[in-house]
Design a protein around this motif. Structure first.
Motif, PDB file in Angstrom:
ATOM      1  N   VAL A 108     -44.251 -43.458  56.348  1.00  0.00           N
ATOM      2  CA  VAL A 108     -44.731 -42.225  55.734  1.00  0.00           C
ATOM      3  C   VAL A 108     -44.747 -42.449  54.226  1.00  0.00           C
ATOM      4  O   VAL A 108     -43.786 -42.966  53.665  1.00  0.00           O
ATOM      5  CB  VAL A 108     -43.813 -41.039  56.100  1.00  0.00           C
ATOM      6  CG1 VAL A 108     -44.188 -39.794  55.332  1.00  0.00           C
ATOM      7  CG2 VAL A 108     -43.845 -40.777  57.594  1.00  0.00           C
ATOM      8  N   GLY A 109     -45.843 -42.081  53.586  1.00  0.00           N
ATOM      9  CA  GLY A 109     -45.942 -42.190  52.132  1.00  0.00           C
ATOM     10  C   GLY A 109     -45.391 -40.949  51.463  1.00  0.00           C
ATOM     11  O   GLY A 109     -45.669 -39.826  51.875  1.00  0.00           O
ATOM     12  N   ILE A 110     -44.574 -41.153  50.428  1.00  0.00           N
ATOM     13  CA  ILE A 110     -43.993 -40.051  49.665  1.00  0.00           C
ATOM     14  C   ILE A 110     -44.432 -40.209  48.217  1.00  0.00           C
ATOM     15  O   ILE A 110     -44.190 -41.259  47.609  1.00  0.00           O
ATOM     16  CB  ILE A 110     -42.456 -40.057  49.752  1.00  0.00           C
ATOM     17  CG1 ILE A 110     -42.002 -39.923  51.203  1.00  0.00           C
ATOM     18  CG2 ILE A 110     -41.859 -38.950  48.879  1.00  0.00           C
ATOM     19  CD1 ILE A 110     -40.526 -40.185  51.408  1.00  0.00           C
ATOM     20  N   GLY A 111     -45.075 -39.200  47.677  1.00  0.00           N
ATOM     21  CA  GLY A 111     -45.502 -39.210  46.283  1.00  0.00           C
ATOM     22  C   GLY A 111     -44.710 -38.194  45.493  1.00  0.00           C
ATOM     23  O   GLY A 111     -44.618 -37.031  45.887  1.00  0.00           O
ATOM     24  N   ILE A 112     -44.129 -38.624  44.383  1.00  0.00           N
ATOM     25  CA  ILE A 112     -43.399 -37.729  43.487  1.00  0.00           C
ATOM     26  C   ILE A 112     -44.229 -37.624  42.215  1.00  0.00           C
ATOM     27  O   ILE A 112     -44.520 -38.635  41.574  1.00  0.00           O
ATOM     28  CB  ILE A 112     -41.990 -38.252  43.202  1.00  0.00           C
ATOM     29  CG1 ILE A 112     -41.222 -38.390  44.513  1.00  0.00           C
ATOM     30  CG2 ILE A 112     -41.260 -37.326  42.226  1.00  0.00           C
ATOM     31  CD1 ILE A 112     -39.947 -39.164  44.413  1.00  0.00           C
ATOM     32  N   TYR A 113     -44.629 -36.411  41.877  1.00  0.00           N
ATOM     33  CA  TYR A 113     -45.533 -36.173  40.762  1.00  0.00           C
ATOM     34  C   TYR A 113     -44.793 -35.483  39.632  1.00  0.00           C
ATOM     35  O   TYR A 113     -44.099 -34.489  39.846  1.00  0.00           O
ATOM     36  CB  TYR A 113     -46.693 -35.292  41.245  1.00  0.00           C
ATOM     37  CG  TYR A 113     -47.684 -34.898  40.182  1.00  0.00           C
ATOM     38  CD1 TYR A 113     -48.531 -35.843  39.611  1.00  0.00           C
ATOM     39  CD2 TYR A 113     -47.791 -33.582  39.765  1.00  0.00           C
ATOM     40  CE1 TYR A 113     -49.460 -35.483  38.646  1.00  0.00           C
ATOM     41  CE2 TYR A 113     -48.720 -33.200  38.812  1.00  0.00           C
ATOM     42  CZ  TYR A 113     -49.542 -34.156  38.251  1.00  0.00           C
ATOM     43  OH  TYR A 113     -50.456 -33.798  37.302  1.00  0.00           O
ATOM     44  N   GLY A 114     -44.924 -36.008  38.431  1.00  0.00           N
ATOM     45  CA  GLY A 114     -44.338 -35.382  37.248  1.00  0.00           C
ATOM     46  C   GLY A 114     -45.306 -34.343  36.704  1.00  0.00           C
ATOM     47  O   GLY A 114     -46.390 -34.682  36.230  1.00  0.00           O
ATOM     48  N   HIS A 115     -44.922 -33.084  36.788  1.00  0.00           N
ATOM     49  CA  HIS A 115     -45.804 -32.015  36.344  1.00  0.00           C
ATOM     50  C   HIS A 115     -46.075 -32.141  34.843  1.00  0.00           C
ATOM     51  O   HIS A 115     -45.167 -32.420  34.070  1.00  0.00           O
ATOM     52  CB  HIS A 115     -45.193 -30.643  36.659  1.00  0.00           C
ATOM     53  CG  HIS A 115     -46.181 -29.543  36.568  1.00  0.00           C
ATOM     54  ND1 HIS A 115     -46.469 -28.904  35.389  1.00  0.00           N
ATOM     55  CD2 HIS A 115     -46.975 -28.980  37.518  1.00  0.00           C
ATOM     56  CE1 HIS A 115     -47.390 -27.983  35.613  1.00  0.00           C
ATOM     57  NE2 HIS A 115     -47.711 -28.009  36.887  1.00  0.00           N
ATOM     58  N   PRO A 116     -47.334 -31.928  34.410  1.00  0.00           N
ATOM     59  CA  PRO A 116     -47.687 -32.103  32.997  1.00  0.00           C
ATOM     60  C   PRO A 116     -47.043 -31.101  32.047  1.00  0.00           C
ATOM     61  O   PRO A 116     -47.126 -31.278  30.836  1.00  0.00           O
ATOM     62  CB  PRO A 116     -49.210 -31.942  32.975  1.00  0.00           C
ATOM     63  CG  PRO A 116     -49.671 -31.832  34.356  1.00  0.00           C
ATOM     64  CD  PRO A 116     -48.494 -31.671  35.243  1.00  0.00           C
ATOM     65  N   SER A 117     -46.402 -30.071  32.575  1.00  0.00           N
ATOM     66  CA  SER A 117     -45.763 -29.086  31.694  1.00  0.00           C
ATOM     67  C   SER A 117     -44.528 -29.657  30.996  1.00  0.00           C
ATOM     68  O   SER A 117     -44.016 -29.043  30.066  1.00  0.00           O
ATOM     69  CB  SER A 117     -45.380 -27.836  32.487  1.00  0.00           C
ATOM     70  OG  SER A 117     -44.422 -28.154  33.477  1.00  0.00           O
ATOM     71  N   HIS A 118     -44.063 -30.815  31.426  1.00  0.00           N
ATOM     72  CA  HIS A 118     -42.892 -31.459  30.826  1.00  0.00           C
ATOM     73  C   HIS A 118     -43.236 -32.918  30.526  1.00  0.00           C
ATOM     74  O   HIS A 118     -43.871 -33.588  31.337  1.00  0.00           O
ATOM     75  CB  HIS A 118     -41.694 -31.396  31.768  1.00  0.00           C
ATOM     76  CG  HIS A 118     -41.294 -29.997  32.125  1.00  0.00           C
ATOM     77  ND1 HIS A 118     -40.498 -29.233  31.312  1.00  0.00           N
ATOM     78  CD2 HIS A 118     -41.603 -29.224  33.187  1.00  0.00           C
ATOM     79  CE1 HIS A 118     -40.323 -28.043  31.872  1.00  0.00           C
ATOM     80  NE2 HIS A 118     -40.989 -28.007  33.016  1.00  0.00           N
ATOM     81  N   HIS A 119     -42.787 -33.394  29.372  1.00  0.00           N
ATOM     82  CA  HIS A 119     -43.069 -34.771  28.963  1.00  0.00           C
ATOM     83  C   HIS A 119     -42.503 -35.766  29.979  1.00  0.00           C
ATOM     84  O   HIS A 119     -43.133 -36.775  30.302  1.00  0.00           O
ATOM     85  CB  HIS A 119     -42.481 -35.029  27.573  1.00  0.00           C
ATOM     86  CG  HIS A 119     -42.709 -36.409  27.056  1.00  0.00           C
ATOM     87  ND1 HIS A 119     -43.967 -36.881  26.752  1.00  0.00           N
ATOM     88  CD2 HIS A 119     -41.855 -37.432  26.822  1.00  0.00           C
ATOM     89  CE1 HIS A 119     -43.871 -38.130  26.350  1.00  0.00           C
ATOM     90  NE2 HIS A 119     -42.609 -38.489  26.378  1.00  0.00           N
ATOM     91  N   GLU A 120     -41.314 -35.480  30.480  1.00  0.00           N
ATOM     92  CA  GLU A 120     -40.672 -36.350  31.464  1.00  0.00           C
ATOM     93  C   GLU A 120     -39.853 -35.494  32.420  1.00  0.00           C
ATOM     94  O   GLU A 120     -39.272 -34.488  32.016  1.00  0.00           O
ATOM     95  CB  GLU A 120     -39.763 -37.361  30.755  1.00  0.00           C
ATOM     96  CG  GLU A 120     -39.131 -38.367  31.686  1.00  0.00           C
ATOM     97  CD  GLU A 120     -38.322 -39.404  30.929  1.00  0.00           C
ATOM     98  OE1 GLU A 120     -38.825 -40.515  30.770  1.00  0.00           O
ATOM     99  OE2 GLU A 120     -37.198 -39.075  30.515  1.00  0.00           O
ATOM    100  N   SER A 121     -39.825 -35.884  33.671  1.00  0.00           N
ATOM    101  CA  SER A 121     -39.048 -35.160  34.674  1.00  0.00           C
ATOM    102  C   SER A 121     -38.047 -36.108  35.315  1.00  0.00           C
ATOM    103  O   SER A 121     -38.373 -37.259  35.594  1.00  0.00           O
ATOM    104  CB  SER A 121     -39.965 -34.575  35.757  1.00  0.00           C
ATOM    105  OG  SER A 121     -40.844 -33.633  35.205  1.00  0.00           O
TER     106      SER A 121
END
Length: 185
Positions: A108-121
């Motif tokens: 199963v592929g898992i993608g973790i996306y850093g939301h653009p509202s924060h420079h880094e998550s």
């Protein structure tokens, strides 16, 4: 005139304190869940980090954004799920939870996306195996709890909607509190 503002501020502070207390308490996990992995990481704004899940059975992913806002996308048809291509998702501003059914093809592929509202998550994801066995009166192939065909996939479950609405409500309350505090101080 200051009394209404003061009482409104106290109400907002009390709501924030309740939200903070509920978030800071360690959530209990059911006895049937076995902790398999703990993954910690950082992700830049607008970027993805990908993981691969090979464990069979029902799996629960619980991801907490420690800083910023990381979102979770899951797929059994691609190892690089995104907000355009996924089977399951959780995109809250706090804790994201996804239940991966046993019938999903592995890996199963898992993608973790850093939301653009924060420079880094920064995030911490706990991977649990659910040992509970669902009992079907006429066998798994003949019965589906929601009346759907066996193996049929859903983009979301109706019970997930109330959790998303609750998360959005808390996000709005906290945002209003921050705004009031910025204005006053």
């Amino acid at each position: 005139m200051a009394a209404p503002w003061r009482s409104a501020l106290l109400m907002l502070l009390a709501a924030h304190a309740v939200a903070f207390a509920s978030c800071s308490e360690e959530e209990e996990t059911p006895e049937e869940w076995v902790l398999l992995h703990v993954v910690q990481g950082q992700i830049g704004a607008g970027n993805y980090s990908y993981l691969r899940l090979n464990h069979e059975g029902k799996i629960i992913l619980k991801m907490q954004s420690l800083k910023g806002d990381a979102d979770l996308y899951v797929s059994d048809s691609t190892l690089h799920p995104s907000f355009d291509d996924y089977e399951l998702q959780s995109v809250t501003c706090g804790q994201d939870v996804v239940w991966i059914p046993a019938h999903f093809q592995r890996p199963v592929g898992i993608g973790i996306y850093g939301h653009p509202s924060h420079h880094e998550s920064e995030f911490e994801m706990k991977v649990y195996y659910d040992r509970t066995v669902e009992q079907y009166p006429f066998g798994e192939a003949a019965y589906s709890p929601d009346g759907a065909e066996p193996g049929q996939r859903h983009r979301y479950a109706p019970e997930d909607t109330s959790q998303e609405e609750e998360s959005v409500l808390w996000t709005i309350v906290i945002s209003i509190l921050k705004l009031v505090l910025e204005i006053l101080f």
